[in-house]
Design a protein around this motif. Structure first.
Motif, PDB file in Angstrom:
ATOM      1  N   LEU A  26       0.801  -1.226   0.000  1.00  0.00           N
ATOM      2  CA  LEU A  26       0.000   0.000   0.000  1.00  0.00           C
ATOM      3  C   LEU A  26       0.830   1.271   0.000  1.00  0.00           C
ATOM      4  O   LEU A  26       0.472   2.245  -0.672  1.00  0.00           O
ATOM      5  CB  LEU A  26      -0.955  -0.013   1.190  1.00  0.00           C
ATOM      6  N   PRO A  27       1.949   1.347   0.740  1.00  0.00           N
ATOM      7  CA  PRO A  27       2.734   2.587   0.682  1.00  0.00           C
ATOM      8  C   PRO A  27       3.207   2.908  -0.727  1.00  0.00           C
ATOM      9  O   PRO A  27       3.202   4.067  -1.138  1.00  0.00           O
ATOM     10  CB  PRO A  27       3.901   2.300   1.627  1.00  0.00           C
ATOM     11  N   LEU A  28       3.603   1.877  -1.484  1.00  0.00           N
ATOM     12  CA  LEU A  28       4.052   2.116  -2.845  1.00  0.00           C
ATOM     13  C   LEU A  28       2.902   2.591  -3.714  1.00  0.00           C
ATOM     14  O   LEU A  28       3.046   3.511  -4.519  1.00  0.00           O
ATOM     15  CB  LEU A  28       4.658   0.837  -3.427  1.00  0.00           C
ATOM     16  N   MET A  29       1.725   1.999  -3.535  1.00  0.00           N
ATOM     17  CA  MET A  29       0.564   2.418  -4.329  1.00  0.00           C
ATOM     18  C   MET A  29       0.246   3.885  -4.078  1.00  0.00           C
ATOM     19  O   MET A  29      -0.038   4.640  -5.008  1.00  0.00           O
ATOM     20  CB  MET A  29      -0.637   1.545  -3.970  1.00  0.00           C
ATOM     21  N   ALA A  30       0.315   4.291  -2.827  1.00  0.00           N
ATOM     22  CA  ALA A  30       0.019   5.681  -2.507  1.00  0.00           C
ATOM     23  C   ALA A  30       1.053   6.622  -3.087  1.00  0.00           C
ATOM     24  O   ALA A  30       0.739   7.722  -3.535  1.00  0.00           O
ATOM     25  CB  ALA A  30      -0.050   5.846  -0.994  1.00  0.00           C
ATOM     26  N   ALA A  31       2.325   6.189  -3.097  1.00  0.00           N
ATOM     27  CA  ALA A  31       3.402   7.049  -3.592  1.00  0.00           C
ATOM     28  C   ALA A  31       3.302   7.254  -5.092  1.00  0.00           C
ATOM     29  O   ALA A  31       3.633   8.322  -5.609  1.00  0.00           O
ATOM     30  CB  ALA A  31       4.758   6.441  -3.237  1.00  0.00           C
ATOM     31  N   VAL A  32       2.853   6.208  -5.818  1.00  0.00           N
ATOM     32  CA  VAL A  32       2.852   6.274  -7.272  1.00  0.00           C
ATOM     33  C   VAL A  32       1.573   6.867  -7.830  1.00  0.00           C
ATOM     34  O   VAL A  32       1.549   7.424  -8.916  1.00  0.00           O
ATOM     35  CB  VAL A  32       3.088   4.844  -7.847  1.00  0.00           C
ATOM     36  N   ALA A  33       0.479   6.793  -7.056  1.00  0.00           N
ATOM     37  CA  ALA A  33      -0.837   7.129  -7.600  1.00  0.00           C
ATOM     38  C   ALA A  33      -0.895   8.525  -8.186  1.00  0.00           C
ATOM     39  O   ALA A  33      -1.582   8.759  -9.182  1.00  0.00           O
ATOM     40  CB  ALA A  33      -1.900   6.973  -6.512  1.00  0.00           C
ATOM     41  N   GLY A  34      -0.164   9.477  -7.597  1.00  0.00           N
ATOM     42  CA  GLY A  34      -0.243  10.843  -8.077  1.00  0.00           C
ATOM     43  C   GLY A  34       0.838  11.202  -9.065  1.00  0.00           C
ATOM     44  O   GLY A  34       0.939  12.354  -9.445  1.00  0.00           O
ATOM     45  N   GLN A  35       1.635  10.232  -9.491  1.00  0.00           N
ATOM     46  CA  GLN A  35       2.753  10.526 -10.374  1.00  0.00           C
ATOM     47  C   GLN A  35       2.388  10.213 -11.823  1.00  0.00           C
ATOM     48  O   GLN A  35       1.254   9.861 -12.146  1.00  0.00           O
ATOM     49  CB  GLN A  35       3.977   9.720  -9.924  1.00  0.00           C
ATOM     50  N   ALA A  36       3.384  10.311 -12.695  1.00  0.00           N
ATOM     51  CA  ALA A  36       3.161  10.111 -14.118  1.00  0.00           C
ATOM     52  C   ALA A  36       2.626   8.713 -14.399  1.00  0.00           C
ATOM     53  O   ALA A  36       2.939   7.757 -13.698  1.00  0.00           O
ATOM     54  CB  ALA A  36       4.471  10.325 -14.873  1.00  0.00           C
ATOM     55  N   LEU A  37       1.796   8.610 -15.437  1.00  0.00           N
ATOM     56  CA  LEU A  37       1.254   7.327 -15.842  1.00  0.00           C
ATOM     57  C   LEU A  37       2.273   6.594 -16.700  1.00  0.00           C
ATOM     58  O   LEU A  37       3.373   7.072 -16.920  1.00  0.00           O
ATOM     59  CB  LEU A  37      -0.051   7.556 -16.602  1.00  0.00           C
ATOM     60  N   ALA A  38       1.917   5.409 -17.155  1.00  0.00           N
ATOM     61  CA  ALA A  38       2.853   4.619 -17.945  1.00  0.00           C
ATOM     62  C   ALA A  38       2.122   3.959 -19.100  1.00  0.00           C
ATOM     63  O   ALA A  38       0.887   3.912 -19.143  1.00  0.00           O
ATOM     64  CB  ALA A  38       3.544   3.571 -17.073  1.00  0.00           C
ATOM     65  N   GLN A  39       2.902   3.435 -20.038  1.00  0.00           N
ATOM     66  CA  GLN A  39       2.354   2.840 -21.240  1.00  0.00           C
ATOM     67  C   GLN A  39       2.878   1.419 -21.389  1.00  0.00           C
ATOM     68  O   GLN A  39       3.978   1.087 -20.936  1.00  0.00           O
ATOM     69  CB  GLN A  39       2.750   3.663 -22.465  1.00  0.00           C
ATOM     70  N   SER A  40       2.095   0.569 -22.063  1.00  0.00           N
ATOM     71  CA  SER A  40       2.512  -0.812 -22.266  1.00  0.00           C
ATOM     72  C   SER A  40       2.176  -1.246 -23.683  1.00  0.00           C
ATOM     73  O   SER A  40       1.270  -0.718 -24.327  1.00  0.00           O
ATOM     74  CB  SER A  40       1.832  -1.739 -21.253  1.00  0.00           C
ATOM     75  N   THR A  41       2.915  -2.251 -24.166  1.00  0.00           N
ATOM     76  CA  THR A  41       2.632  -2.858 -25.458  1.00  0.00           C
ATOM     77  C   THR A  41       1.628  -3.986 -25.272  1.00  0.00           C
ATOM     78  O   THR A  41       1.293  -4.376 -24.153  1.00  0.00           O
ATOM     79  CB  THR A  41       3.919  -3.431 -26.078  1.00  0.00           C
ATOM     80  N   ASP A  42       1.158  -4.524 -26.371  1.00  0.00           N
ATOM     81  CA  ASP A  42       0.384  -5.760 -26.308  1.00  0.00           C
ATOM     82  C   ASP A  42       1.301  -6.909 -25.904  1.00  0.00           C
ATOM     83  O   ASP A  42       2.531  -6.845 -26.067  1.00  0.00           O
ATOM     84  CB  ASP A  42      -0.243  -6.071 -27.670  1.00  0.00           C
ATOM     85  N   TRP A  43       0.714  -7.978 -25.391  1.00  0.00           N
ATOM     86  CA  TRP A  43       1.476  -9.177 -25.050  1.00  0.00           C
ATOM     87  C   TRP A  43       1.904  -9.905 -26.321  1.00  0.00           C
ATOM     88  O   TRP A  43       1.124 -10.040 -27.265  1.00  0.00           O
ATOM     89  CB  TRP A  43       0.649 -10.116 -24.183  1.00  0.00           C
ATOM     90  N   PHE A  44       3.138 -10.362 -26.334  1.00  0.00           N
ATOM     91  CA  PHE A  44       3.637 -11.240 -27.394  1.00  0.00           C
ATOM     92  C   PHE A  44       3.508 -12.667 -26.879  1.00  0.00           C
ATOM     93  O   PHE A  44       4.137 -13.046 -25.891  1.00  0.00           O
ATOM     94  CB  PHE A  44       5.096 -10.918 -27.720  1.00  0.00           C
ATOM     95  N   ASP A  45       2.657 -13.468 -27.531  1.00  0.00           N
ATOM     96  CA  ASP A  45       2.409 -14.839 -27.096  1.00  0.00           C
ATOM     97  C   ASP A  45       3.463 -15.774 -27.660  1.00  0.00           C
ATOM     98  O   ASP A  45       3.792 -15.717 -28.855  1.00  0.00           O
ATOM     99  CB  ASP A  45       1.023 -15.306 -27.552  1.00  0.00           C
ATOM    100  N   THR A  46       3.986 -16.669 -26.811  1.00  0.00           N
ATOM    101  CA  THR A  46       4.949 -17.648 -27.255  1.00  0.00           C
ATOM    102  C   THR A  46       4.740 -18.935 -26.472  1.00  0.00           C
ATOM    103  O   THR A  46       3.977 -18.961 -25.488  1.00  0.00           O
ATOM    104  CB  THR A  46       6.393 -17.140 -27.068  1.00  0.00           C
ATOM    105  N   VAL A  47       5.382 -20.003 -26.875  1.00  0.00           N
ATOM    106  CA  VAL A  47       5.276 -21.264 -26.156  1.00  0.00           C
ATOM    107  C   VAL A  47       5.839 -21.089 -24.750  1.00  0.00           C
ATOM    108  O   VAL A  47       6.945 -20.595 -24.568  1.00  0.00           O
ATOM    109  CB  VAL A  47       6.047 -22.377 -26.893  1.00  0.00           C
ATOM    110  N   GLY A  48       5.067 -21.409 -23.740  1.00  0.00           N
ATOM    111  CA  GLY A  48       5.545 -21.335 -22.365  1.00  0.00           C
ATOM    112  C   GLY A  48       5.323 -20.016 -21.662  1.00  0.00           C
ATOM    113  O   GLY A  48       5.630 -19.901 -20.467  1.00  0.00           O
ATOM    114  N   GLY A  49       4.798 -19.016 -22.374  1.00  0.00           N
ATOM    115  CA  GLY A  49       4.597 -17.741 -21.692  1.00  0.00           C
ATOM    116  C   GLY A  49       4.269 -16.605 -22.632  1.00  0.00           C
ATOM    117  O   GLY A  49       3.990 -16.802 -23.818  1.00  0.00           O
ATOM    118  N   ASP A  50       4.307 -15.384 -22.095  1.00  0.00           N
ATOM    119  CA  ASP A  50       4.029 -14.161 -22.843  1.00  0.00           C
ATOM    120  C   ASP A  50       5.040 -13.097 -22.417  1.00  0.00           C
ATOM    121  O   ASP A  50       5.542 -13.114 -21.287  1.00  0.00           O
ATOM    122  CB  ASP A  50       2.616 -13.639 -22.548  1.00  0.00           C
TER     123      ASP A  50
END
Length: 276
Positions: free
Chosen positions: A14-38
């Protein structure tokens, strides 16, 4: 065997969630699917004036599958990242949480046997928006290793994306082993036996340590062997994979984990020659 702290466990703090909540957002790519994981990339857009862009390579492993640490042993595939074709970004550096030793019929190796986030930093070469064009190459293994190459594209802008993704990036970087620990002390011995290096780890009682070594000059070592264990102290012998090496000193990244503690620092390992 001590297991590394998972990203999921870090996210519930929870302390980390509170610290980050008001800061810059982030971006992610789509998942790349492969044998055994992503696999996917998550980046935290920089603040104006930041010299680096921070992110993670997020790897979801299916049960029974593993991936490698920075030193994959004599035949594994370490995670690699190329950003050729990117705009405003260069010089990727992958960082690693403390791994575990994984038993394998073809040779034990250091790696991860559960989902893992590998933090990375990229040098910013221009202000403003950037375009990340990244190719990630790594091995994902069950009984044998499967090479995986995943290609990603992401336009990076200031403060755009998801707060949850920003938390993922912050949690992964915060979980990296520090270069010092009050609970762990590493000593490299100056007079090891022929063909070996000796490392002693002082650690908490009841928490046997695991030792991992990576030499950037290409020297590879067999899995460390415990040669002495006393109360709060464990002595390891390190033997190079190539026999008959001349005496020399090798600068190596030494990672130690014990219970909830970990540390990582470069040490000068003294390797005694086979001739004395």
């Amino acid at each position: 065997m001590t297991r590394c702290t998972t990203l999921l466990g870090a996210l519930v703090a929870l302390p980390l969630m509170a610290a980050v909540a008001g800061q810059a957002l982030a971006q992610s790519t789509d998942w790349f699917d492969t044998v055994g994981g992503d696999v996917r990339l998550v980046v935290a857009p920089p603040q104006r004036g930041d010299a680096d862009l921070r992110g993670v390579i997020e790897v979801r492993l299916e049960p029974g599958w593993k991936t490698y640490w920075r030193d994959p042993g004599s035949s594994g595939i370490p995670p690699q990242m190329s950003v050729a074709g990117s705009a405003g970004l260069a010089e990727p550096i992958i960082h690693y949480p403390a791994p575990v030793w994984i038993e394998n019929p073809y040779g034990d190796f250091a790696g991860y046997d559960r989902p893992v986030a590998l933090p990375f930093t990229l040098k910013r070469t221009a202000n403003g928006k950037a375009r990340l064009v990244a190719s990630v190459f790594m091995g994902i293994c069950e009984d044998i290793c499967i090479p995986v190459q995943a290609d990603f594209r992401l336009d990076v802008d200031y403060a755009s994306g998801s707060t949850l993704d920003a938390m993922r990036v912050e949690a992964a970087h915060a979980a990296l082993p520090p270069d010092a620990s009050d609970a762990l002390e590493v000593t490299v011995e100056p007079d090891p036996p022929a063909g070996h290096a000796l490392v002693t780890v002082a650690h908490p009682l009841g928490s046997p340590p695991s030792l991992f070594v990576h030499a950037p000059d290409g020297t590879q070592f067999k899995p460390p062997r415990v040669v002495e264990r006393a109360e709060g102290r464990t002595r390891f012998a390190l033997e190079p994979v190539k026999p008959g090496m001349a005496a020399r000193t090798v600068d190596a990244i030494v990672t130690v984990s014990a219970g909830d503690h970990a540390r990582e620092r470069t040490h000068a390992l003294h390797i005694a020659g086979r001739g004395g």
